[in-house]
Write a protein that holds these residues in place. Structure first.
Motif, PDB file in Angstrom:
ATOM      1  N   UNK A 164      16.771 -37.707 -95.870  1.00 39.65           N
ATOM      2  CA  UNK A 164      15.630 -36.998 -96.452  1.00 39.65           C
ATOM      3  C   UNK A 164      15.214 -37.569 -97.802  1.00 39.65           C
ATOM      4  N   UNK A 165      16.041 -38.413 -98.390  1.00 37.29           N
ATOM      5  CA  UNK A 165      15.668 -39.026 -99.669  1.00 37.29           C
ATOM      6  C   UNK A 165      14.447 -39.921 -99.526  1.00 37.29           C
ATOM      7  N   UNK A 166      14.143 -40.341 -98.303  1.00 31.29           N
ATOM      8  CA  UNK A 166      12.955 -41.177 -98.080  1.00 31.29           C
ATOM      9  C   UNK A 166      11.696 -40.352 -97.828  1.00 31.29           C
ATOM     10  N   UNK A 167      11.836 -39.032 -97.800  1.00 26.44           N
ATOM     11  CA  UNK A 167      10.661 -38.185 -97.594  1.00 26.44           C
ATOM     12  C   UNK A 167       9.665 -38.396 -98.732  1.00 26.44           C
ATOM     13  N   UNK A 168       8.400 -38.504 -98.359  1.00 27.33           N
ATOM     14  CA  UNK A 168       7.333 -38.685 -99.343  1.00 27.33           C
ATOM     15  C   UNK A 168       7.064 -40.120 -99.731  1.00 27.33           C
ATOM     16  N   UNK A 169       7.944 -41.049 -99.310  1.00 29.12           N
ATOM     17  CA  UNK A 169       7.709 -42.450 -99.611  1.00 29.12           C
ATOM     18  C   UNK A 169       6.551 -42.988 -98.772  1.00 29.12           C
ATOM     19  N   UNK A 170       5.941 -44.045 -99.244  1.00 26.91           N
ATOM     20  CA  UNK A 170       4.829 -44.665 -98.536  1.00 26.91           C
ATOM     21  C   UNK A 170       5.199 -46.077 -98.131  1.00 26.91           C
ATOM     22  N   UNK A 171       5.007 -46.346 -96.849  1.00 26.78           N
ATOM     23  CA  UNK A 171       5.199 -47.709 -96.351  1.00 26.78           C
ATOM     24  C   UNK A 171       3.866 -48.428 -96.444  1.00 26.78           C
ATOM     25  N   UNK A 172       3.826 -49.438 -97.311  1.00 25.78           N
ATOM     26  CA  UNK A 172       2.639 -50.283 -97.434  1.00 25.78           C
ATOM     27  C   UNK A 172       3.071 -51.732 -97.282  1.00 25.78           C
ATOM     28  N   UNK A 173       2.111 -52.610 -97.175  1.00 31.15           N
ATOM     29  CA  UNK A 173       2.432 -54.022 -96.969  1.00 31.15           C
ATOM     30  C   UNK A 173       3.268 -54.555 -98.126  1.00 31.15           C
ATOM     31  N   UNK A 174       4.312 -55.291 -97.775  1.00 28.18           N
ATOM     32  CA  UNK A 174       5.154 -55.906 -98.793  1.00 28.18           C
ATOM     33  C   UNK A 174       4.503 -57.173 -99.349  1.00 28.18           C
ATOM     34  N   UNK A 175       3.734 -57.861 -98.503  1.00 26.57           N
ATOM     35  CA  UNK A 175       3.139 -59.140 -98.867  1.00 26.57           C
ATOM     36  C   UNK A 175       1.666 -58.970 -99.218  1.00 26.57           C
ATOM     37  N   UNK A 176       1.048 -59.963 -99.848  1.00 21.45           N
ATOM     38  CA  UNK A 176      -0.398 -59.891-100.088  1.00 21.45           C
ATOM     39  C   UNK A 176      -1.159 -59.722 -98.771  1.00 21.45           C
ATOM     40  N   UNK A 177      -2.239 -58.969 -98.801  1.00 28.27           N
ATOM     41  CA  UNK A 177      -2.990 -58.651 -97.581  1.00 28.27           C
ATOM     42  C   UNK A 177      -3.416 -59.926 -96.850  1.00 28.27           C
ATOM     43  N   UNK A 185       5.849 -36.031 -92.933  1.00 28.45           N
ATOM     44  CA  UNK A 185       6.118 -35.021 -91.926  1.00 28.45           C
ATOM     45  C   UNK A 185       4.879 -34.221 -91.567  1.00 28.45           C
ATOM     46  N   UNK A 186       5.113 -33.029 -90.998  1.00 28.54           N
ATOM     47  CA  UNK A 186       3.993 -32.174 -90.582  1.00 28.54           C
ATOM     48  C   UNK A 186       3.875 -30.919 -91.433  1.00 28.54           C
ATOM     49  N   UNK A 187       4.957 -30.536 -92.112  1.00 30.18           N
ATOM     50  CA  UNK A 187       4.959 -29.268 -92.839  1.00 30.18           C
ATOM     51  C   UNK A 187       5.309 -29.434 -94.309  1.00 30.18           C
ATOM     52  N   UNK A 188       5.158 -30.643 -94.814  1.00 29.82           N
ATOM     53  CA  UNK A 188       5.471 -30.857 -96.222  1.00 29.82           C
ATOM     54  C   UNK A 188       6.952 -30.846 -96.517  1.00 29.82           C
ATOM     55  N   UNK A 189       7.777 -31.111 -95.509  1.00 30.91           N
ATOM     56  CA  UNK A 189       9.219 -31.164 -95.692  1.00 30.91           C
ATOM     57  C   UNK A 189       9.806 -32.119 -94.652  1.00 30.91           C
ATOM     58  N   UNK A 190      11.071 -32.524 -94.823  1.00 28.17           N
ATOM     59  CA  UNK A 190      11.681 -33.464 -93.871  1.00 28.17           C
ATOM     60  C   UNK A 190      11.930 -32.814 -92.504  1.00 28.17           C
ATOM     61  N   UNK A 191      10.924 -32.814 -91.672  1.00 27.79           N
ATOM     62  CA  UNK A 191      10.999 -32.186 -90.354  1.00 27.79           C
ATOM     63  C   UNK A 191      11.102 -33.253 -89.269  1.00 27.79           C
ATOM     64  N   UNK A 192      10.942 -32.830 -88.005  1.00 23.66           N
ATOM     65  CA  UNK A 192      11.045 -33.764 -86.886  1.00 23.66           C
ATOM     66  C   UNK A 192       9.968 -34.839 -86.936  1.00 23.66           C
ATOM     67  N   UNK A 193       8.783 -34.476 -87.414  1.00 21.82           N
ATOM     68  CA  UNK A 193       7.707 -35.458 -87.537  1.00 21.82           C
ATOM     69  C   UNK A 193       8.075 -36.510 -88.580  1.00 21.82           C
ATOM     70  N   UNK A 194       8.649 -36.075 -89.690  1.00 26.07           N
ATOM     71  CA  UNK A 194       9.111 -37.018 -90.708  1.00 26.07           C
ATOM     72  C   UNK A 194      10.121 -37.998 -90.117  1.00 26.07           C
ATOM     73  N   UNK A 195      11.084 -37.490 -89.333  1.00 29.18           N
ATOM     74  CA  UNK A 195      12.100 -38.369 -88.776  1.00 29.18           C
ATOM     75  C   UNK A 195      11.496 -39.362 -87.779  1.00 29.18           C
ATOM     76  N   UNK A 196      10.492 -38.923 -87.007  1.00 30.09           N
ATOM     77  CA  UNK A 196       9.811 -39.839 -86.088  1.00 30.09           C
ATOM     78  C   UNK A 196       9.094 -40.935 -86.872  1.00 30.09           C
ATOM     79  N   UNK A 197       8.567 -40.588 -88.041  1.00 30.50           N
ATOM     80  CA  UNK A 197       7.944 -41.586 -88.909  1.00 30.50           C
ATOM     81  C   UNK A 197       8.999 -42.507 -89.516  1.00 30.50           C
ATOM     82  N   UNK A 198      10.108 -41.898 -89.932  1.00 23.06           N
ATOM     83  CA  UNK A 198      11.158 -42.660 -90.627  1.00 23.06           C
ATOM     84  C   UNK A 198      11.729 -43.766 -89.752  1.00 23.06           C
TER      85      UNK A 198
END
Length: 536
Positions: free
Chosen positions: A205-218, A246-259
């Motif tokens: 859950x420590x990764x909740x709220x993080x954003x995955x963006x491109x690591x390299x230049x576009x 996630x779906x409810x603003x907390x580390x839920x099942x949707x968050x884990x599917x994203x993670x």
């Protein structure tokens, strides 16, 4: 049209001669599996890598023509092949699931009614082991013959289990419900303190709220960021960036599917592996210990976004960093010239069909239900009303008890059933179980591929071979065919006893275990693969 089954002949090629083990054996043998890594990813992306993957390409042995020679290129089969050095017709694991004719239900490749699940952080049920695996793994033989310590971990049960085999000191995977980790009584009788300590100190859950963006230049990314047919998880679009909210603003099942569909999960697994190396003191014993890690997120990302996506390119840029950190840790913990690693993949992946169709390539989605109904329409007038087809599971079609025997009594009916399946869009060939059995050396490359995936009693009554670009998948993309897209994977080695360079001979992932075994002073008696000539 892309080539089909170009690697099938590899299974019957004579292997390299035996290689003597180096005088100084490694203290640790490492198996890295990158789930769904196509061979061409090394060519396409390695110029953007700077750490772990780059180190393997530049300092190790790179076999450019590695491929699976069999039909059903799937995760459990691939991991079993990598770990045992044999193919499904020998080791018995030909798909992730199959229809158990005795139990009358679909069984997973690791489901074990005798094992009890051991949960970490969430309730678990059932139990998993490699009891369906007919051949001991490299780790099994190192553990039983050399008293090696064995650690295997992955996000997927089938990946960790098949790499470890029938035992191990720490074998752990993310539960199918994605809310905790688990092992089973096949590997331990209680929760292991080393696993508990890492999980307590490193909540997912420590990764909740993080954003995955491109690591390299576009500008470094090829193709569009919003490809046709992509199927992102709930809460995400087809374009970067992707926030793990996630779906409810907390580390839920949707968050884990994203993670699990983000590089954060790979990084977590890399840290987990490094922690177990330290806590269990791998590489500190008289014999060669074994570490096996299967990174699953590239597969989750690939299924959702396809091999041409920015997401796939980026997940490998992150994995390069994750492996770099892991390798640096092994240098410090075990010794820079004291460990050896083999890296490969369990299968490749086919581009998203909608993208292929847009290029005027023959591709599409196979309607499995329509195939079963087409067979029923042929069979009912002869055998009577009722259900005749049990199920179509990827490439394997199963009939109800006694039905296939009844079909075989009439050549006319059998031919009509085969013709009905072959007439469906996306089907290239249809084989009968009796013609596949024992055809591992057939000169027909597709029949040989089907035979290498066939295991009596478990495989279907009819075996379907899809055309390249076609798949039984409703969204995104998948694998499981004998096309080059699905069969071709990377194979690399690095460490003491390995002669660096680029190698052009055809090889298979079944060569990984025999090669590591030879470096460790061991031979694998039931392996069909061979120790490769990169051993110096």
């Amino acid at each position: 049209m892309r080539k089909i089954a170009t690697a099938v002949a590899l299974a019957t090629l004579p292997g390299p001669g035996p290689h003597a083990a180096p005088e100084l054996r490694p203290k640790l043998a490492v198996i890295i599996v990158v789930d769904q890594m196509r061979a061409d990813y090394v060519d396409r992306f390695n110029g953007q890598w700077t750490r772990g993957l780059k180190r393997m390409v530049t300092q190790g042995a790179w076999f450019e023509h590695a491929a699976y020679p069999y039909l059903s290129t799937l995760t459990c089969a691939g991991h079993a092949t990598i770990s045992t050095g044999s193919f499904p017709h020998v080791h018995g694991v030909f798909q992730n699931t199959w229809w158990d004719r005795d139990a009358r239900k679909l069984m997973t490749c690791t489901e074990d009614p005798r094992a009890t699940a051991i949960g970490y952080g969430a309730p678990v049920t059932g139990g998993d082991s490699a009891y369906r695996l007919q051949v001991p793994t490299f780790a099994d033989q190192m553990r039983t013959r050399r008293q090696a310590r064995v650690v295997a971990l992955s996000l997927k049960d089938r990946s960790a289990v098949m790499l470890a085999g029938h035992g191990g000191d720490a074998v752990v995977w993310l539960s199918n419900t994605l809310d905790g980790w688990e092992s089973s009584s096949a590997y331990a009788q209680a929760r292991l303190p080393a696993i508990e300590a890492f999980l307590e100190a490193n909540p997912m859950a420590a990764d909740f709220g993080k954003t995955w963006d491109r690591r390299l230049p576009v500008a470094s990314y090829s193709g569009p960021d919003e490809g046709a047919g992509e199927a992102p998880p709930e809460g995400w679009t087809r374009k970067f960036p992707h926030t793990l909210n996630g779906a409810r603003g907390k580390p839920d099942a949707v968050f884990m599917a994203q993670w699990v569909r983000s590089p954060f999960a790979d990084a977590y697994l890399g840290r987990f592996a490094a922690s177990l190396v330290r806590s269990l003191e791998l590489g500190k014993h008289e014999s060669t210990d074994v570490l096996a890690v299967s990174f699953s997120s590239p597969d989750f990302v690939g299924h959702a976004f396809g091999p041409r996506s920015h997401e796939v390119q980026d997940v490998y840029a992150h994995l390069d960093q994750t492996l770099g950190t892991l390798f640096d840790g092994l240098d410090a913990q075990v010794g820079k010239d004291q460990w050896v690693v083999g890296l490969t993949a369990d299968h490749g992946v086919t581009p998203i069909p909608e993208q292929l169709v847009a290029e005027s390539t023959d591709a599409g989605r196979i309607n499995g239900a329509a195939i079963s109904e087409a067979v029923e329409r042929v069979v009912r007038p002869v055998l009577g009303e009722g259900r005749h087809v049990t199920m179509l599971n990827i490439n394997d079609l199963y009939f109800e008890p006694g039905v296939y025997a009844g079909i075989r009594k009439s050549r006319e009916l059998l031919d009509a059933v085969m013709a009905a399946i072959a007439a469906r869009p996306g089907i290239l060939r249809v084989f009968r179980a009796e013609e596949v059995r024992g055809a591992e050396k057939s000169k027909d490359p597709l029949l040989r591929a089907a035979a290498l995936s066939y295991f009596p009693g478990r495989s279907g009554d009819l075996i379907l071979v899809p055309k390249p670009g076609w798949m039984i998948s409703n969204a995104g993309t998948t694998h499981g065919s004998s096309s080059d897209d699905d069969q071709r994977v990377p194979l690399l080695f690095m460490g003491p006893g390995i002669k660096p360079g680029t190698y052009q001979q055809p090889v298979t992932p079944a060569d990984l275990a025999p090669t590591l075994a030879a470096l460790s002073g061991l031979s694998l008696s039931k392996a069909e693969g061979h120790a490769l000539p990169c051993i110096q």
